[in-house]
Write a protein that holds these residues in place. Structure first.
Motif, PDB file in Angstrom:
ATOM      1  N   GLN A  54      -8.106  81.298  15.894  1.00  0.00           N
ATOM      2  CA  GLN A  54      -9.200  82.143  16.355  1.00  0.00           C
ATOM      3  C   GLN A  54      -9.778  82.930  15.176  1.00  0.00           C
ATOM      4  OE1 GLN A  54     -10.413  82.083  19.605  1.00  0.00           O
ATOM      5  NE2 GLN A  54     -12.033  83.110  18.460  1.00  0.00           N
ATOM      6  N   TYR A  55      -8.877  83.378  14.300  1.00  0.00           N
ATOM      7  CA  TYR A  55      -9.312  84.130  13.117  1.00  0.00           C
ATOM      8  C   TYR A  55     -10.216  83.267  12.242  1.00  0.00           C
ATOM      9  CZ  TYR A  55      -9.040  87.236   9.077  1.00  0.00           C
ATOM     10  OH  TYR A  55      -9.357  88.080   8.040  1.00  0.00           O
ATOM     11  N   LEU A  56      -9.791  82.021  12.018  1.00  0.00           N
ATOM     12  CA  LEU A  56     -10.605  81.098  11.225  1.00  0.00           C
ATOM     13  C   LEU A  56     -11.966  80.890  11.876  1.00  0.00           C
ATOM     14  CD1 LEU A  56      -7.958  78.383  10.248  1.00  0.00           C
ATOM     15  CD2 LEU A  56      -9.141  79.931   8.668  1.00  0.00           C
ATOM     16  N   ALA A  57     -11.955  80.701  13.181  1.00  0.00           N
ATOM     17  CA  ALA A  57     -13.215  80.498  13.897  1.00  0.00           C
ATOM     18  C   ALA A  57     -14.088  81.740  13.765  1.00  0.00           C
ATOM     19  CB  ALA A  57     -12.941  80.181  15.372  1.00  0.00           C
ATOM     20  N   ASP A  58     -13.465  82.911  13.856  1.00  0.00           N
ATOM     21  CA  ASP A  58     -14.219  84.162  13.727  1.00  0.00           C
ATOM     22  C   ASP A  58     -14.815  84.307  12.322  1.00  0.00           C
ATOM     23  OD1 ASP A  58     -13.509  84.679  16.294  1.00  0.00           O
ATOM     24  OD2 ASP A  58     -11.963  86.179  15.814  1.00  0.00           O
ATOM     25  N   GLN A  59     -14.139  83.724  11.338  1.00  0.00           N
ATOM     26  CA  GLN A  59     -14.662  83.765   9.960  1.00  0.00           C
ATOM     27  C   GLN A  59     -15.656  82.630   9.720  1.00  0.00           C
ATOM     28  OE1 GLN A  59     -13.481  86.391   8.042  1.00  0.00           O
ATOM     29  NE2 GLN A  59     -12.492  86.822   9.993  1.00  0.00           N
ATOM     30  N   SER A  60     -16.047  81.960  10.785  1.00  0.00           N
ATOM     31  CA  SER A  60     -16.990  80.835  10.695  1.00  0.00           C
ATOM     32  C   SER A  60     -16.472  79.676   9.847  1.00  0.00           C
ATOM     33  CB  SER A  60     -18.350  81.298  10.151  1.00  0.00           C
ATOM     34  OG  SER A  60     -18.846  82.334  10.935  1.00  0.00           O
ATOM     35  N   VAL A  61     -15.183  79.539   9.769  1.00  0.00           N
ATOM     36  CA  VAL A  61     -14.635  78.348   9.118  1.00  0.00           C
ATOM     37  C   VAL A  61     -14.764  77.194  10.119  1.00  0.00           C
ATOM     38  CG1 VAL A  61     -12.582  77.269   8.112  1.00  0.00           C
ATOM     39  CG2 VAL A  61     -13.007  79.724   7.774  1.00  0.00           C
ATOM     40  N   PRO A  62     -15.490  76.154   9.787  1.00  0.00           N
ATOM     41  CA  PRO A  62     -15.644  75.053  10.747  1.00  0.00           C
ATOM     42  C   PRO A  62     -14.301  74.323  10.920  1.00  0.00           C
ATOM     43  CG  PRO A  62     -16.689  74.493   8.656  1.00  0.00           C
ATOM     44  CD  PRO A  62     -16.206  75.901   8.513  1.00  0.00           C
ATOM     45  N   LEU A  63     -13.903  74.125  12.145  1.00  0.00           N
ATOM     46  CA  LEU A  63     -12.580  73.524  12.400  1.00  0.00           C
ATOM     47  C   LEU A  63     -12.680  72.128  12.989  1.00  0.00           C
ATOM     48  CD1 LEU A  63     -10.741  76.680  13.812  1.00  0.00           C
ATOM     49  CD2 LEU A  63     -10.337  75.556  11.610  1.00  0.00           C
ATOM     50  N   ASN A  64     -13.799  71.852  13.605  1.00  0.00           N
ATOM     51  CA  ASN A  64     -13.902  70.570  14.307  1.00  0.00           C
ATOM     52  C   ASN A  64     -13.753  69.398  13.340  1.00  0.00           C
ATOM     53  OD1 ASN A  64     -14.250  69.452  16.918  1.00  0.00           O
ATOM     54  ND2 ASN A  64     -16.206  68.601  16.196  1.00  0.00           N
ATOM     55  N   GLY A  65     -12.855  68.497  13.688  1.00  0.00           N
ATOM     56  CA  GLY A  65     -12.662  67.308  12.862  1.00  0.00           C
ATOM     57  C   GLY A  65     -11.862  67.552  11.595  1.00  0.00           C
ATOM     58  N   THR A  66     -11.356  68.748  11.412  1.00  0.00           N
ATOM     59  CA  THR A  66     -10.589  69.025  10.190  1.00  0.00           C
ATOM     60  C   THR A  66      -9.134  68.627  10.346  1.00  0.00           C
ATOM     61  OG1 THR A  66     -10.011  71.258  10.915  1.00  0.00           O
ATOM     62  CG2 THR A  66     -12.045  71.015   9.600  1.00  0.00           C
ATOM     63  N   ILE A  67      -8.427  68.667   9.203  1.00  0.00           N
ATOM     64  CA  ILE A  67      -6.963  68.571   9.182  1.00  0.00           C
ATOM     65  C   ILE A  67      -6.467  69.967   8.827  1.00  0.00           C
ATOM     66  CG2 ILE A  67      -4.965  67.496   8.078  1.00  0.00           C
ATOM     67  CD1 ILE A  67      -6.783  65.491   9.620  1.00  0.00           C
ATOM     68  N   ALA A  68      -5.573  70.505   9.668  1.00  0.00           N
ATOM     69  CA  ALA A  68      -5.058  71.853   9.402  1.00  0.00           C
ATOM     70  C   ALA A  68      -3.679  71.755   8.765  1.00  0.00           C
ATOM     71  CB  ALA A  68      -4.990  72.658  10.693  1.00  0.00           C
ATOM     72  N   ILE A  69      -3.490  72.517   7.695  1.00  0.00           N
ATOM     73  CA  ILE A  69      -2.140  72.633   7.146  1.00  0.00           C
ATOM     74  C   ILE A  69      -1.608  74.010   7.521  1.00  0.00           C
ATOM     75  CG2 ILE A  69      -2.941  73.349   4.815  1.00  0.00           C
ATOM     76  CD1 ILE A  69      -0.410  71.760   3.772  1.00  0.00           C
ATOM     77  N   VAL A  70      -0.430  74.025   8.113  1.00  0.00           N
ATOM     78  CA  VAL A  70       0.149  75.288   8.594  1.00  0.00           C
ATOM     79  C   VAL A  70       1.596  75.361   8.133  1.00  0.00           C
ATOM     80  CG1 VAL A  70      -1.338  75.332  10.636  1.00  0.00           C
ATOM     81  CG2 VAL A  70       0.928  74.311  10.806  1.00  0.00           C
ATOM     82  N   ARG A  71       2.086  76.582   8.014  1.00  0.00           N
ATOM     83  CA  ARG A  71       3.489  76.706   7.598  1.00  0.00           C
ATOM     84  C   ARG A  71       4.376  76.911   8.826  1.00  0.00           C
ATOM     85  NH1 ARG A  71       4.341  82.682   6.123  1.00  0.00           N
ATOM     86  NH2 ARG A  71       2.410  83.629   6.868  1.00  0.00           N
ATOM     87  N   TYR A  72       5.621  76.526   8.680  1.00  0.00           N
ATOM     88  CA  TYR A  72       6.588  76.746   9.751  1.00  0.00           C
ATOM     89  C   TYR A  72       6.736  78.244  10.008  1.00  0.00           C
ATOM     90  CZ  TYR A  72       8.602  72.086  10.591  1.00  0.00           C
ATOM     91  OH  TYR A  72       8.814  70.776  10.982  1.00  0.00           O
ATOM     92  N   GLY A  73       7.046  78.592  11.228  1.00  0.00           N
ATOM     93  CA  GLY A  73       7.267  79.987  11.597  1.00  0.00           C
ATOM     94  C   GLY A  73       6.130  80.516  12.445  1.00  0.00           C
ATOM     95  N   GLY A  74       6.402  81.558  13.201  1.00  0.00           N
ATOM     96  CA  GLY A  74       5.353  82.258  13.952  1.00  0.00           C
ATOM     97  C   GLY A  74       5.020  81.631  15.288  1.00  0.00           C
ATOM     98  N   ALA A  75       5.007  80.307  15.343  1.00  0.00           N
ATOM     99  CA  ALA A  75       4.734  79.605  16.604  1.00  0.00           C
ATOM    100  C   ALA A  75       5.636  78.389  16.652  1.00  0.00           C
ATOM    101  CB  ALA A  75       3.274  79.185  16.676  1.00  0.00           C
ATOM    102  N   GLY A  76       5.907  77.908  17.837  1.00  0.00           N
ATOM    103  CA  GLY A  76       6.748  76.728  17.997  1.00  0.00           C
ATOM    104  C   GLY A  76       6.106  75.521  17.350  1.00  0.00           C
ATOM    105  N   ARG A  77       6.940  74.520  17.025  1.00  0.00           N
ATOM    106  CA  ARG A  77       6.427  73.352  16.319  1.00  0.00           C
ATOM    107  C   ARG A  77       5.273  72.700  17.071  1.00  0.00           C
ATOM    108  NH1 ARG A  77      12.139  72.073  16.183  1.00  0.00           N
ATOM    109  NH2 ARG A  77      13.046  72.827  14.244  1.00  0.00           N
ATOM    110  N   ALA A  78       5.503  72.411  18.343  1.00  0.00           N
ATOM    111  CA  ALA A  78       4.465  71.722  19.112  1.00  0.00           C
ATOM    112  C   ALA A  78       3.264  72.626  19.337  1.00  0.00           C
ATOM    113  CB  ALA A  78       5.020  71.278  20.465  1.00  0.00           C
ATOM    114  N   THR A  79       3.539  73.899  19.466  1.00  0.00           N
ATOM    115  CA  THR A  79       2.472  74.845  19.792  1.00  0.00           C
ATOM    116  C   THR A  79       1.399  74.881  18.708  1.00  0.00           C
ATOM    117  OG1 THR A  79       4.172  76.111  20.906  1.00  0.00           O
ATOM    118  CG2 THR A  79       2.077  77.221  20.535  1.00  0.00           C
ATOM    119  N   LYS A  80       1.810  74.707  17.457  1.00  0.00           N
ATOM    120  CA  LYS A  80       0.846  74.713  16.353  1.00  0.00           C
ATOM    121  C   LYS A  80      -0.220  73.638  16.564  1.00  0.00           C
ATOM    122  CE  LYS A  80       4.594  75.994  13.124  1.00  0.00           C
ATOM    123  NZ  LYS A  80       4.281  77.276  12.521  1.00  0.00           N
TER     124      LYS A  80
END
Lengths: 743, 743
Positions: A179-205
């Protein structure tokens, strides 16, 4: 008659009378004194507990661990099946085995990577030229990583696919991150997201990512989160316990637990299976975990604005949002492709079950379990726990075969299969034996990873187990000082002020759903605990031990960095074994219902303090909850008094059984199968999962958070509904503790 | 020494030795022989049962009934509250009361007619002239009908409103009846449907009607269904037991049971309540019951084609479909208006609870209950049952106060409130005490209407109660012949060939949800039974006794037509009391798990015979079900053997308790709270409601019927799902009966 004749007569008569008295008393059995009278009062034998503890052998534990972790033993592989045979053989051994041992199999839905086509991440130019591919697996450091049975890193249950797009960095992949990225107008559609472990469950990410149109997810472990910032080879294994740059955390990418195709029913031949499209809680888009060596190459090239401070990690560069790579780097204008070739398969997974029959109350079960399956060699996860379990069964099995001991209640040991895929073996077992276990199980002891680190005991459980764990921990010495008990050491690391005892006591942690206790606690409402040795949090902030779920979780790693000398393992055997013996052998169950009052009261107090005024404004009163919590306190105090009055042990056995049943069934009173219709298995009104920050009854807290955001009257009605559920649960608990023949 | 001196010495020594033996044996207590040893083996006392049965007094029962039925006592009215006080006083009486008695109140959602504006049906001309109004209430025949507290006939929970339209005759208001009318092109939209009682539930008739656009519903009792065709005043009460022409069956028009606003939670002050718009299962359109005197006027004027033969009743005219009235009658071109002025109100309704504490196992409950509230005077429904309960409590209370008897287990008596509105009092009680009752209740005995008629015993229950009811029925004599037992008489009227016993035995009926056992059976999974005296079906085909729910259900009616001399009541007291004493006093619970096998096997056999080939064609195998049923048989046979081997009574008390727990909890194993997500409370996999004609597991049967009609693969998957549910339930039951310390 002379005096001596009289004396002789009197003496003679006395002798005959005495003989008669003796014969009459001892020689002639009263028909009203059956054999079982003595047996019924069989109580815990403190001497036997000491004997048990003395026999715990670090060498045997080490030997167990060496065998258990010699080969990779992912669920249903040959390595796993070899351990099934090994454990079965030990539990069936005629010198130190149990009364009964068997393997039970379930046909469960698993996910594997394709051996022929390793999953990877590629960087592709505009012309589709591949200019970088991530590692297929970890670096071979200690030769074990080279074992052909090492499963290459993957995200179990992530769908196959090859999405390609601009890379974005999405922190931990929480909904708020996207949501933060979207609020910063970072386009997300069709992207590949790299995220680090932690904070949310594996599947939830990945589930969160897909909601924003992301096409694929890369998950990595940041050195900040796992290595206290260390990332250079000389700082990491084999030079320290830290994760090497090539290390990758494998894992099950599932939000629910149990076999995903057969919720609530054991995955047998006859069982109806959902269509795989009906499965919820798994990644909807291809997802792949990588090591920080590879992650660094990707993240450090990202374009776009710099991410906030809390998003920054320890890769030694600025973490930018993306999308895409910066113009000055070698990945300029490149896309990233996530190549996942996972496939799903229904395979037979075994639990190994071992039983010691109770002598007096065979229909009361104390359960003790751990999973057997690992991701790779799994020396720590789970073999450190299995090594502990096998040492317990070796000692108890020996005593049993020697005829020196038999527990009052039955003990059931479980070596669960396919835990790593989502607690499958234990859940299927809980489903198959639901009624028996629900009605007869006194408690479940889980020792999964037995030693995370060698600093202190860490025990989690529902409140009634606090006292018995304290008792055990006081009887176990630390190797550092004979006068320092595990209890005294524990209180140094984790403590709290108890309103009930008006003193500082060790902090008993609460149970989530992180290991095999979950189905027993959340679905069956069985009193549960999880015991381990763990970190000094002053010395490390690692999310978990750094080799977790990597090919570096080996015997060598344990012996060098986790528990040299295996004395922490020994303390866990002694503590958990002590608890097990008290639960199985005590005439009166050593469970403390009054301890639950502290939780209930804390929940009530938090509700009153944090959300009370808002609720009042909505005309929702917490007074009924307060009343229920007070009723609970009164009932548990009265029961405590009754138990204290009984303590001489000469009581009528059915009175003892009645009280034990109250203690056993207390946890069950918190189960409400209608409370959380949207959550699979979760039925425990006190310990169900909670998203809200308000530390009170999870249903109430989540409903409150929802309503206070939406302001919808329907959502406030859900708050009212969950308040009723809480009041009803606490009242039921109180009623069960009250005198039996009263309503 | 002379021989006599030796003899004297020997004799003296022998006397002293004997004294020693005696003192040693009896005078010096062994420390290993506690007082409770004897107490533990307390078993049923056959002499006491005979004593109990002998003291059952027809005069006392008659007296009870006279008092109970003197005034109308609809739930929460003054008449009801007066009986609360009366029963409380009896159960608290110091000479013949129980250990404890109290009233417990719930604030429940009720529906009443407006006293000022009586509901009615009007016939209106095209100019809106009212040319006929139905009776507001029954004719005053025996002066009791004139009591101002007689509630005027109404359909509880039907909404207020005044819909008007052409009249149609819709038989019994089944879905198929309306469909038939639609198929015959009878226009239904905006009509008023008149339907007869029977064939479909009260609320269901209106719910079905509304689906076809019907605007209002009139329900009446056809003389064919209630009076064996008799409809003339000289043929009916007070000249016979048949319903007078003005008689109207009141009733609750609800499909679900329990307080409608608080499903699953007791209707207390704190409880969250649904919005009334969220209630399902009540008439969506105004609905009103009338007598056949009025119904005749309406139906016999109907125009349109003649209804099919099975739709014809005994009003002495042709039953035509309508719509509207025939041109030759006085109602030509008239509409019919249904005028309903019902209102809903949350009112406090009391249960009266009475307890006799068990001496040995106070934490095991035998429950016995009946509702207290009636529609009008309710001499039969429910006061005939309450008169029986009060006679049982009088005799047992007297023995208790005299110190002559105390049961082994606790006995809980319940006088339920607001049963007529949908089993509310018992359901709220079951909800409030869910955990305690679930874990501790051995069985629930329901005696609602105790005497429908004086021909034969009628017992319904789950299979394990069969044996104890048979035992009791064999010990009770019929008044007609001292050598004819209630059992022998019963077998003449209702019997079946038992595959298990390979002989003819009385037919134990099955339980639906028609009285207060429903929440205990369907929600808690407690072994239940319902006992009454009933009709000779050779002599009458009446749906139920003709005064049912009318203002003619009076003491006079009972004394003259139902049970002159009250000997049938006496037989019910003896039979139900005998069963109660066996359940509360027997060392080993007199419940027969093997009897369940007959039901399970019949379900399996029916499934195999009736739907087996269709299932095979859909690749659905019944073999796992067969295997489960066989496993159940084996386990219950083994347990039977274990019990037989125990029968000498000198066994270890915890072994006895273990077996009793298996017997008690057997019924619970059939509970699955996830099996029927669309059915409130119904969780019993064997006895849940069933719409399908296939007499097998209700979930399986209904799913099969749906799938075989829709042919949808999703529906066939539901069949697979319900087959899994059935296999799992039967297997769980078998596991609970198997040796305890085994998995």
């Amino acid at each position: 008659m002379s005096w001596w004749k009289i004396l002789l007569g009197v003496l003679g008569g006395a002798v005959i009378l005495a003989a008669g008295l003796l014969i009459g008393h001892f020689g002639i059995s009263k028909t009203s004194t059956p054999n079982w009278v003595k047996e019924l009062s069989q109580d815990v034998d403190e001497g036997f507990i000491q004997e048990f503890m003395q026999e715990v052998d670090t060498k045997k534990i080490e030997e167990n661990l060496k065998i258990l972790s010699k080969h990779p033993h992912m669920a249903t592989t040959k390595g796993d099946e070899d351990l099934v045979k090994m454990i079965l053989a030990q539990w069936s051994n005629q010198d130190f085995g149990l009364d009964e041992a068997k393997d039970e199999r379930y046909n469960v839905y698993l996910s594997f990577p394709d051996k022929e086509r390793p999953n990877n991440i590629q960087v592709l130019t505009e012309n589709n030229l591949n200019i970088m591919t991530t590692r297929f697996t970890e670096e071979n450091i200690t030769s074990e990583q080279n074992d052909p049975e090492v499963v290459k890193p993957y995200a179990a249950y992530a769908p196959r696919g090859n999405p390609k797009g601009k890379l974005v960095y999405a922190n931990q992949g929480k909904l708020s991150d996207f949501q933060y990225l979207a609020d910063q107008s970072v386009p997300l559609n069709g992207t590949i997201a790299i995220v680090r472990y932690g904070g949310a469950g594996r599947a939830t990410k990945a589930i969160n990512a897909a909601k924003f149109g992301v096409a694929g997810v890369i998950v990595y472990t940041d050195p900040k989160d796992i290595n206290d910032g260390n990332s250079e080879p000389h700082q990491t294994y084999p030079n320290s316990w830290y994760m090497p740059p090539s290390g990758v955390e494998r894992g099950s990418y599932t939000e629910d637990f149990g076999d995903l195709l057969t919720p609530y029913y054991p995955a047998k031949d006859f069982t109806y299976r959902l269509n795989k499209t009906q499965i919820n809680g798994i990644p909807p888009i291809p997802t792949q975990p990588i090591g920080f060596e590879d992650a660094k190459k990707l993240i450090c090239e990202l374009a776009g604005p710099k991410a906030p401070e809390t998003w920054q990690g320890s890769l030694g560069c600025s973490y930018n949002f993306g999308p895409g790579f910066g113009p000055s780097g070698s990945f300029k204008d490149c896309d990233v492709q996530v190549n996942v070739f996972n496939y799903e398969e229904i395979k037979p997974s075994a639990n190994v079950m071992g039983i010691i029959r109770g002598s007096v109350e065979p229909d009361r079960y104390v359960m003790y379990g751990n999973h057997r399956d690992s991701w790779v060699h799994g020396a720590i996860d789970p073999s450190s726990g299995t090594a502990v379990m096998l040492e317990i069964t070796r000692i108890l099995g020996t005593k049993l075969k020697q005829g020196k001991w038999r527990p009052r209640r039955s003990i059931i040991f479980g070596s669960w299969g396919a835990e790593e895929f989502s607690l499958i073996g234990s859940t299927e077992f809980a489903e198959e034996y639901y009624s028996k276990l629900r009605d007869r199980t006194v408690a479940y002891i889980n020792v999964d990873i037995s030693v995370f680190a060698n600093a202190t005991l860490r025990a989690q459980g529902t409140p009634p187990v606090q006292d018995v764990i304290f008792t055990a921990a006081k009887q176990v010495q630390t190797p550092s000082s004979p006068s320092l008990s595990v209890y005294d050491n524990w209180i140094r690391y984790a403590n709290r002020s108890s309103s009930l005892y008006e003193k500082i006591i060790p902090q008993l942690g609460t149970l989530g759903a992180g290991s095999d206790y979950a189905p027993f606690l959340h679905y069956l409402g069985i009193t549960c605990m999880d015991i381990a040795y763990t970190y000094d949090r002053q010395k490390t902030s690692a999310r978990i031990y750094p080799a977790y779920h990597t090919a570096f979780d080996t015997f060598d790693y344990v012996a060098k960095f986790i528990d040299p000398g295996f004395t922490s393992h020994q303390m866990v055997v002694r503590t958990a074994g002590n608890v097990l013996l008290r639960l199985s052998d005590s005439l009166l169950l050593p469970l403390g219902p009054l301890n639950y009052w502290e939780t209930l009261n804390a929940y009530y107090t938090t509700a009153e303090n944090v959300i009370g005024s808002t609720l009042t404004a909505k005309n929702i009163s917490l007074v009924p909850l307060k009343t229920a919590v007070e009723k609970y306190k009164k009932a548990s105090e009265a029961l405590k008094k009754t138990i204290e009055d009984l303590k001489d042990g000469s009581e009528m056995p059915l009175k003892v059984r009645m009280i034990n049943d109250q203690l056993m069934l207390l946890e069950r009173t918190f189960i409400n199968h209608y409370a959380f219709p949207d959550k699979l298995y979760y039925s425990h009104v006190i310990w169900a999962s909670r998203s809200s920050n308000v530390a009170t009854f999870p249903g109430l807290a989540d409903a409150y958070t929802k309503a206070s955001e939406s302001k919808l009257e329907d959502d406030w009605n859900l708050v009212r509904h969950h308040l009723t559920i809480a009041v009803q649960a606490v009242t039921s608990a109180a009623l069960t503790l009250e005198t039996a023949a009263s309503i």
